[in-house]
Scaffold this motif. Structure first.
Motif, PDB file in Angstrom:
ATOM      1  N   ASN A  68       0.863  -1.128  -0.209  1.00  0.00           N
ATOM      2  CA  ASN A  68      -0.361  -0.168  -0.234  1.00  0.00           C
ATOM      3  C   ASN A  68       1.015   1.324   0.306  1.00  0.00           C
ATOM      4  O   ASN A  68       0.099   2.295   0.104  1.00  0.00           O
ATOM      5  N   THR A 113       2.730  -0.965  -7.785  1.00  0.00           N
ATOM      6  CA  THR A 113       2.318   0.045  -9.189  1.00  0.00           C
ATOM      7  C   THR A 113       3.210   0.604  -9.986  1.00  0.00           C
ATOM      8  O   THR A 113       3.493   0.329 -11.377  1.00  0.00           O
ATOM      9  N   HIS A 138      -8.178  -5.305  -7.860  1.00  0.00           N
ATOM     10  CA  HIS A 138      -8.180  -3.579  -7.979  1.00  0.00           C
ATOM     11  C   HIS A 138      -7.227  -2.772  -8.559  1.00  0.00           C
ATOM     12  O   HIS A 138      -7.166  -2.125  -9.795  1.00  0.00           O
ATOM     13  N   LEU A 139      -6.133  -3.018  -8.376  1.00  0.00           N
ATOM     14  CA  LEU A 139      -4.828  -2.256  -8.785  1.00  0.00           C
ATOM     15  C   LEU A 139      -4.565  -2.781 -10.693  1.00  0.00           C
ATOM     16  O   LEU A 139      -5.380  -1.307 -10.893  1.00  0.00           O
ATOM     17  N   TYR A 140      -5.185  -4.135 -10.773  1.00  0.00           N
ATOM     18  CA  TYR A 140      -4.790  -3.777 -12.070  1.00  0.00           C
ATOM     19  C   TYR A 140      -5.941  -3.434 -12.824  1.00  0.00           C
ATOM     20  O   TYR A 140      -5.926  -2.923 -13.953  1.00  0.00           O
ATOM     21  N   LYS A 141      -7.144  -3.148 -12.480  1.00  0.00           N
ATOM     22  CA  LYS A 141      -8.291  -2.639 -13.100  1.00  0.00           C
ATOM     23  C   LYS A 141      -8.307  -1.407 -12.989  1.00  0.00           C
ATOM     24  O   LYS A 141      -8.206  -0.247 -13.412  1.00  0.00           O
ATOM     25  N   LYS A 142      -7.489  -0.204 -11.911  1.00  0.00           N
ATOM     26  CA  LYS A 142      -7.024   1.260 -11.641  1.00  0.00           C
ATOM     27  C   LYS A 142      -5.831   1.400 -12.046  1.00  0.00           C
ATOM     28  O   LYS A 142      -5.904   2.746 -12.718  1.00  0.00           O
ATOM     29  N   MET A 143      -5.088   0.640 -12.490  1.00  0.00           N
ATOM     30  CA  MET A 143      -4.014   0.351 -13.752  1.00  0.00           C
ATOM     31  C   MET A 143      -4.301   0.586 -15.788  1.00  0.00           C
ATOM     32  O   MET A 143      -3.559   0.433 -16.375  1.00  0.00           O
ATOM     33  N   ALA A 144      -6.182   0.515 -15.710  1.00  0.00           N
ATOM     34  CA  ALA A 144      -6.599   0.136 -16.909  1.00  0.00           C
ATOM     35  C   ALA A 144      -6.705  -1.101 -17.995  1.00  0.00           C
ATOM     36  O   ALA A 144      -6.116  -0.983 -18.962  1.00  0.00           O
ATOM     37  N   TYR A 161      -2.901  -4.982 -21.377  1.00  0.00           N
ATOM     38  CA  TYR A 161      -2.788  -3.269 -21.150  1.00  0.00           C
ATOM     39  C   TYR A 161      -2.404  -3.736 -22.943  1.00  0.00           C
ATOM     40  O   TYR A 161      -0.727  -4.429 -22.748  1.00  0.00           O
TER      41      TYR A 161
END
Length: 252
Positions: A114, A119, A151-157, A182
């Motif tokens: 976190n 990222t 959640h992380l991968y979705k946030k990174m498109a 991606y």
């Protein structure tokens, strides 16, 4: 272990994984993942044998630990036509050298989570893929219950494009996997049936609107002007009398 969130502000740096990282790399994989990797895998990582990698280190750690891994990501270049997502990628089959970057493993020591390290490691992979002209996408698998990673991968498109039933076998039990992609360097997914139908409907609607507009235009040319108040029709030939007959009303 020092807790970076409470005792000091970490100074995170990123570098390639080296042979001297072998022992800690093996230990971190054992701590992070529920599956075990062969020793050959780790040898290939630390010696850069068909695998690219990045390490995260905390330069502010004391007692000679400033160059010790606290995060890692490993990846491999694969040919697009030989990959499992070949059917999910729009690419030119006449160019057989088109490639993808497949993320093999990604992990961060629990005390350093976190803080944006995962990222940053993924961004290193994306930056690397962008530097390869033939690369069209970065992709990876995520076990279905790993919600923080999803959640992380979705946030990174990243786009979740497939669910694979029973992909993982852990302690005799099967678990599903999500496949995330991606796209880079102009890569994109092929047109799905729904996208195709949507495009056709949009095209037809556009054509119908043009036809309707032309019909309305032709009707307006033949239409007699009408006085709003009296609703009486006035001949086009008597148009010059409009001023005297409808002086206090708007005619359309």
């Amino acid at each position: 272990m020092v807790n970076p969130k409470s005792s000091h502000r970490p100074t995170i740096c990123y570098r390639p994984i080296r042979p001297s990282d072998l022992e800690i790399l093996e230990r971190l994989h054992a701590d992070v993942f529920p599956i075990r990797y062969e020793s050959e895998f780790f040898q290939n990582v630390v010696n850069a044998r068909d695998i690219v990698s990045w390490a995260a280190v905390d330069r502010s750690r004391p007692n000679g630990q400033s160059d010790e891994l606290i995060g890692f990501v490993t990846a491999r270049i694969v040919l697009a036509k030989e990959s499992e997502i070949g059917d999910l990628l729009r690419y030119d089959p006449s160019k057989p050298d088109q490639t993808l970057v497949y993320i093999l493993t990604l992990g961060v020591v629990e005390a350093y989570r976190n803080l944006g390290i995962a990222t940053a490691l993924i961004r290193e992979v994306i930056k690397y893929s962008l530097s390869i002209p033939t690369c069209r996408a970065v992709y990876l698998h995520v076990i279905s219950y790993n919600n923080p990673a999803i959640h992380l991968y979705k946030k990174m498109a990243f786009k979740c494009i497939r669910r694979l039933q029973g992909f993982y076998l852990i302690n005799g039990q099967h678990y599903d996997s999500y496949l995330f992609v991606y796209y880079v360097n102009g890569g994109c997914s092929p047109c799905s049936p729904l996208e195709f139908v949507t495009a056709v409907v949009s095209y037809v609607r556009s054509g119908l609107k043009m036809v309707a507009a032309r019909l309305r235009k032709n009707e307006e040319k033949q239409k007699w002007p009408k006085c709003k108040e009296t609703h009486s029709l006035i001949s086009i030939q008597n148009k010059r009398n409009l001023t005297t007959e409808c002086t206090s009303y708007e005619c359309v």
